[in-house]
Motif scaffolding. Structure first.
Motif, short mmCIF file in Angstrom:
data_model
loop_
_atom_site.label_atom_id
_atom_site.label_comp_id
_atom_site.label_asym_id
_atom_site.label_seq_id
_atom_site.Cartn_x
_atom_site.Cartn_y
_atom_site.Cartn_z
N GLY A 222 0.80 -1.23 0.00
CA GLY A 222 0.00 0.00 0.00
C GLY A 222 0.83 1.28 0.00
O GLY A 222 0.71 2.11 -0.91
N PRO A 223 1.72 1.43 1.00
CA PRO A 223 2.52 2.65 1.02
C PRO A 223 3.36 2.84 -0.24
O PRO A 223 3.54 3.98 -0.69
CB PRO A 223 3.42 2.45 2.24
CG PRO A 223 2.65 1.54 3.12
CD PRO A 223 1.90 0.63 2.21
N ALA A 226 1.22 4.29 -2.89
CA ALA A 226 1.13 5.73 -2.65
C ALA A 226 2.41 6.42 -3.12
O ALA A 226 2.37 7.44 -3.82
CB ALA A 226 0.90 6.00 -1.16
N MET C 29 -4.28 0.76 3.37
CA MET C 29 -2.83 0.83 3.41
C MET C 29 -2.31 1.88 2.41
O MET C 29 -1.33 2.57 2.68
CB MET C 29 -2.20 -0.53 3.09
CG MET C 29 -2.19 -1.50 4.25
SD MET C 29 -1.52 -0.83 5.78
CE MET C 29 0.23 -0.77 5.40
N ILE C 30 -2.97 1.98 1.25
CA ILE C 30 -2.53 2.98 0.27
C ILE C 30 -2.73 4.38 0.84
O ILE C 30 -1.81 5.20 0.88
CB ILE C 30 -3.29 2.81 -1.06
CG1 ILE C 30 -2.97 1.45 -1.67
CG2 ILE C 30 -2.94 3.93 -2.02
CD1 ILE C 30 -3.73 1.16 -2.94
N GLY C 33 -0.48 5.07 3.72
CA GLY C 33 0.87 5.45 3.29
C GLY C 33 0.93 6.93 2.93
O GLY C 33 1.83 7.65 3.36
N LEU C 34 -0.07 7.37 2.15
CA LEU C 34 -0.09 8.78 1.74
C LEU C 34 -0.19 9.69 2.96
O LEU C 34 0.52 10.68 3.08
CB LEU C 34 -1.29 9.03 0.83
CG LEU C 34 -1.08 8.89 -0.66
CD1 LEU C 34 -2.38 9.15 -1.38
CD2 LEU C 34 -0.04 9.90 -1.13
N CYS C 37 3.03 9.87 4.92
CA CYS C 37 4.02 10.74 4.26
C CYS C 37 3.68 12.21 4.51
O CYS C 37 4.54 13.02 4.86
CB CYS C 37 4.04 10.50 2.75
SG CYS C 37 4.62 8.89 2.31
#
Lengths: 561, 229, 189
Positions: A222-223, A226, C29-30, C33-34, C37
């Protein structure tokens, strides 16, 4: 089943929703990509041994091309060979067969997953033909080199989009999507579609391991997805997420990359270890040593896998105290994997060992991985890593782990399950030749390069002429030796190809259970028809009941009462 | 043939002895594991009429052998960690006595060296910048050289094989590290992080020389650098 | 092949729901993550607050209310689906889609004003994150609306009623992500 004959060619072989066809598609695609990756390896290895010379079958190799080839070779071998063959290929073939069901939970999703993967491979290969060539900044894609590698970002949206780096990011992103879809399928299938009596601890270890790998993948990717969005925006639209001049930080991408990149190693490793867990008991005629503990060890390593990533960044300028933390994490995660390998070896003790081909590949895997694992001791130590980082020592270390993992793991599985899934048998002599030559030539290719690494030879160098101690003398001889080994290693694989072609041209002669194994896939016909089992088998026992005292036969199939 | 190249720095010896320590552990582990793997292949190969033993390894009496091996592995790991800790702290930290301060900047594809000007301080207007392809970084021998590492464009990695020192240079950051070369001579500086097309050609030298020779070199630099009237 | 009954839903969670949970975990999770950050940068660079001051908290708040009410209607649609009340399914899902549309309209007004004021994707790091995160979230809103529409057209005829719940779960996730984005991008000045 009744209407099998009505299915058209396109539906049967291209857009099939049958898990075995999709598994075959993934595997064949992976093998084709391995051929591309191997050809790239041949080109740059040749160049390293004989710098500046024309390469047979290719021609002259420029520095930019060299960088691209090294980069794409790494990308292909990890994401377009390891992932499709080990995770998607094994998962698709084995999960439904071993848990006793007719197909995946979401067959259409499964089919889409393959075609998205196919698209990603096409985009990756297409990136060789765009102006400037494929991306050549290392498979780690560190910005700013990947974001604006030549210091001038292309202001034209379209040509920035069609640059090597953005196509690579796009291809990787699509590959992730495909594997995510596959992962969802694996997990739901294993959770929901197990046959009657197939309790959690009657599931063969390989199914456990593929599922754990899928969980690790989905959690860690996931990260990076991103991060890939941000990188793509930097390349194509001119944002500055990783541009220090505008307040970004290039180290952020390194963290995101390795947060995924290190668990990815375990994603590749676990399915192969699962294959060993199936192969070794069958040919030792003994139950797998500590089956339940092996499940827990893998779960433990899955948890630990997300706290070790920064050991790839010891010299990247991170806080020295943080390095100690990650060094300890790295040490701790080596324990469960050592435990898994030791348990495999313990399975051999007291067995009745048969040296059939799958067993040879499995033993070769363990022997080579031993070297790979122990050289990891050097790199996990952060002080020695200051010296060894980015040298051939690292390259050799991970080839000693990933080559056995991807290729020995694949071949062990291939020689083991080929009779089941194709209904045909392979030539034993050619198989032995294939194994022994691969084993020998792999070591010829790589072992000498440990010494190059220890001499401080740094990697990804097109031409060592600027460095007098590496452009001549013993280390150049080692490079030549390694290249000859690599060429022989590649040629050896043609034996495998010939063996498969010969076998495919013969008629189907495989018996149902040639190895006298216990798991459910051996209950089905060879090859299994659409729907796998005429009647779903009921399971009464664990997957590794070999040589049970007091039984006449030395194996008890899972469906035997 | 020496496995490790010649060491010329004060802390290089720590890395080298660490290497031999880990090699010892790794070789012992390798030999034992190989025995555990190969011995049963001979002892327990298929024989007519002999059935395999049946044990699942779930019992403590069986699993204890694996457990013992794992504990041994963990112990040797921590011995290695303990042994390397000092080397890590020495290399990553800065020494109390700082003899000479220079600036090193990576660019595509060369290392740029910045010497303090006559005022003896870095970062002032009279700094002397040497930005020539394959130029030399002159430093006095047996002195603690502190350097500020920067990168102008992409990530580079400053690597002097003979001192065992490697450090990434990151755009937007200044990383300060040090080295002390104990043997006079000329050693390669390379870039070990891929940094673009001519990454292979990024090679400079560090020249360690006596204080007199070094002073003469610096003086010549200052003279050449004086604005011509 | 009539032995499907044997092996359905051993885990007692329907297949679709289980798959969707896993998908939602992946999506989180995506976005996680963003957001991580963004937070790391935001803590390191307090001056980003100057840029953050230019986002419209009012429109953000209105959008939050719009999305929250649409989550409510989607629950009502699920209730109606359990009662096989086709009329109400259609009604509540239409309202949900309408809310999604309203959200997008407000979002567009916001984007247009900001771009007019010179805050674009490339003008500053904060706005790069702002446009990336809200844009990606907007795409999820669109995806949710399309799913909702397809499910509604089926459910109206009584087909695949269980999908109403699945579409609703996805919609809740889109909602949840917004609940995180709103304070991070609009309230923290």
């Amino acid at each position: 089943m009744e209407n099998t004959h009505k299915i058209s060619f396109v539906n049967k072989y291209l857009f099939s929703t049958d898990h075995k066809t999709i598994g075959a598609q993934y595997t064949i695609m992976g093998v084709l990509m391995a051929a591309v990756g191997g050809f790239l390896a041949y080109i740059f290895r040749y160049n390293l041994a004989f710098p500046g010379q024309n390469i047979p079958l290719f021609g002259a190799l420029g520095p930019q091309q060299y960088n691209s080839f090294v980069t794409i070779h790494g990308m292909i071998m990890v994401f377009w060979v390891g992932m499709p063959v080990l995770l998607a290929g094994f998962g698709n073939f084995l999960i439904p067969m071993m848990i006793g069901t007719d197909d995946m939970a979401f067959p259409t999703l499964n089919m889409m997953s393959f075609w998205i993967f196919f698209l990603s491979a096409v985009i990756l290969l297409a990136s060789f033909f765009v102006p400037g060539g494929a991306f050549g900044g290392g498979w780690t894609m560190y910005p700013p080199l990947s974001a604006n590698g030549y210091m001038v970002r292309d202001p034209n949206f379209l040509s920035a989009l069609l640059s090597g780096s953005s196509l690579l990011i796009l291809a990787v992103a699509l590959e992730f999507v495909a594997m995510l879809m596959g992962g969802i399928n694996f997990l739901v299938t294993t959770f929901n579609k197990r046959t009657k009596g197939m309790t959690a601890f009657r599931v063969p270890l390989v199914v456990w391991y593929i599922n754990i790998a899928a969980v690790i993948f989905m959690f860690s990717v996931g990260p990076l997805v991103a991060g890939a969005f941000m990188l793509l925006f930097d390349v194509v639209l001119g944002t500055g997420f990783y541009d220090p001049a505008r307040g970004g930080d290039p180290i952020l991408f390194q963290h995101l990359f390795w947060f995924f990149g290190h668990p990815e190693v375990y994603v590749l490793l676990l399915p192969s270890l699962g294959v060993l867990a199936e192969v070794i008991p069958v040919f030792s005629r003994k139950p797998l040593f500590a089956y339940k503990k092996l499940v827990y060890l893998a779960l433990l390593s899955a948890v630990l896998s997300v706290v070790v990533w920064a050991h790839h960044q010891f010299i990247a300028g991170i806080d020295p105290r943080m390095a100690t933390f990650f060094s300890i994490g790295t040490i701790i995660i080596s324990i469960p994997f050592a435990g898994i390998f030791l348990s495999f070896m313990a399975t051999l003790w007291g067995g009745s060992i048969r040296f059939k081909l799958p067993m040879l590949w499995a033993l070769g895997f363990i022997a080579l991985f031993l070297i790979g694992g122990l050289t990891g001791l050097f790199l996990g130590s952060n002080a020695f890593d200051i010296y060894a980082h980015d040298t051939y020592f690292v390259v050799t270390h991970f080839h000693y782990t990933l080559f056995p993992d991807i290729f020995f793991g694949f071949f062990a599985a291939f020689y083991f399950w080929f009779p089941k899934f194709s209904g045909r048998t392979l030539n034993n002599t050619l198989g032995h030749l294939h194994f022994w030559l691969t084993f020998v030539f792999f070591n010829c290719t790589w072992f000498v390069l440990f010494f190059n690494g220890l001499a401080g030879q740094h990697r990804r160098i097109h031409d060592y002429s600027a460095f007098s101690n590496f452009s001549g003398g013993i280390y150049q001889t080692f490079e030549k030796f390694s290249t000859i080994g690599a060429i022989c290693l590649i040629l050896t694989q043609f034996i495998f190809l010939i063996n498969v072609i010969m076998s495919m041209s013969k008629k189907k002669n495989a018996v149902k259970n040639p190895w006298e194994a216990t798991t459910l896939e051996w209950v089905a016909d060879s090859p299994p028809p659409h729907g796998n089992f005429p009647v779903m088998p009921e399971v009464f026992r664990g997957p590794y009941d070999y040589s049970v005292p007091g039984e006449a036969k030395d194996f008890l199939p899972q469906n035997q009462q | 043939m020496n496995i490790l190249p010649k060491n010329v720095s004060t802390y290089g010896q720590e890395i080298d002895s660490l290497f031999w320590l880990i090699t010892t552990f790794a070789l012992i582990a390798f030999v034992i594991s190989l025995f555990v793997l190969i011995y049963p292949l001979f002892k327990y190969r298929q024989r007519a009429g002999v059935k395999a033993e049946y044990f699942t390894g779930e019992k403590k009496t069986h699993f204890k052998w694996v457990a013992i091996a794992l504990i041994a592995l963990a112990l040797s790991d921590f011995i290695i960690m303990y042994a390397e800790h000092d080397a890590w702290v020495t290399i990553e930290g800065l020494p109390a006595q700082q003899d000479f301060h220079v600036g090193v900047t990576g660019r595509q594809w060369n290392w740029i060296f910045t010497y303090p000007g006559p005022d003896g301080k870095l970062g002032t207007a009279d700094d002397v910048v040497v930005d020539e392809q394959n130029s030399e970084l002159h430093v006095p021998v047996n002195k603690n050289i502190i350097f500020d590492l920067r990168a102008r464009d992409v990530v580079h990695s400053f690597f002097i094989v003979n001192t065992r020192l490697k450090q990434d240079a990151l755009p937007g950051r200044v990383v300060t590290r040090w080295f002390n070369i104990t043997v006079e001579g000329k050693y390669d500086i390379s870039c070990s992080q891929i940094c673009g097309v001519l990454h292979a050609k990024m090679r400079n030298y560090v020249v360690a020389e006596s204080q007199e020779k070094f002073d003469a070199y610096i003086k010549a630099l200052y003279d050449n650098n004086k604005p011509k009237i | 092949m009539s032995n499907k009954e044997i092996n359905l839903e051993i885990s007692h969670v329907p297949q679709g729901r289980l798959g969707l949970w896993i998908l939602i975990a992946g999506e989180l999770m995506i976005f996680g993550g963003l957001i991580a950050c963004y937070l790391l940068y935001r803590i390191r660079f307090p001056e980003w607050a100057n840029d953050a001051a230019h986002t419209s908290t009012l429109i953000g708040a209105i959008n939050t209310i719009v999305l929250l009410s649409s989550s409510f209607t989607v629950v009502k649609a699920h209730e109606a689906a359990q009662k096989r009340d086709y009329k109400n399914i259609t009604k509540y899902m239409t309202i949900t889609i309408f809310c999604g549309l309203l959200f997008l309209v407000f979002k567009s007004i916001e984007y247009i004003t900001e771009i007019h004021e010179g805050h674009t994707l490339v003008s500053s790091e904060f706005f790069s994150f702002y446009f990336l995160m809200t844009g990606l979230h907007g795409l999820h809103v669109v995806a949710g609306m399309v799913t909702m529409l397809v499910v509604m057209l089926g459910a109206r005829k009584g087909e695949n009623l269980h999908r109403v719940e699945l579409a609703g779960m996805y919609w809740h996730m889109v909602d949840l992500i917004w609940i995180f984005l709103f304070p991070l991008l609009y309230i923290a000045k």
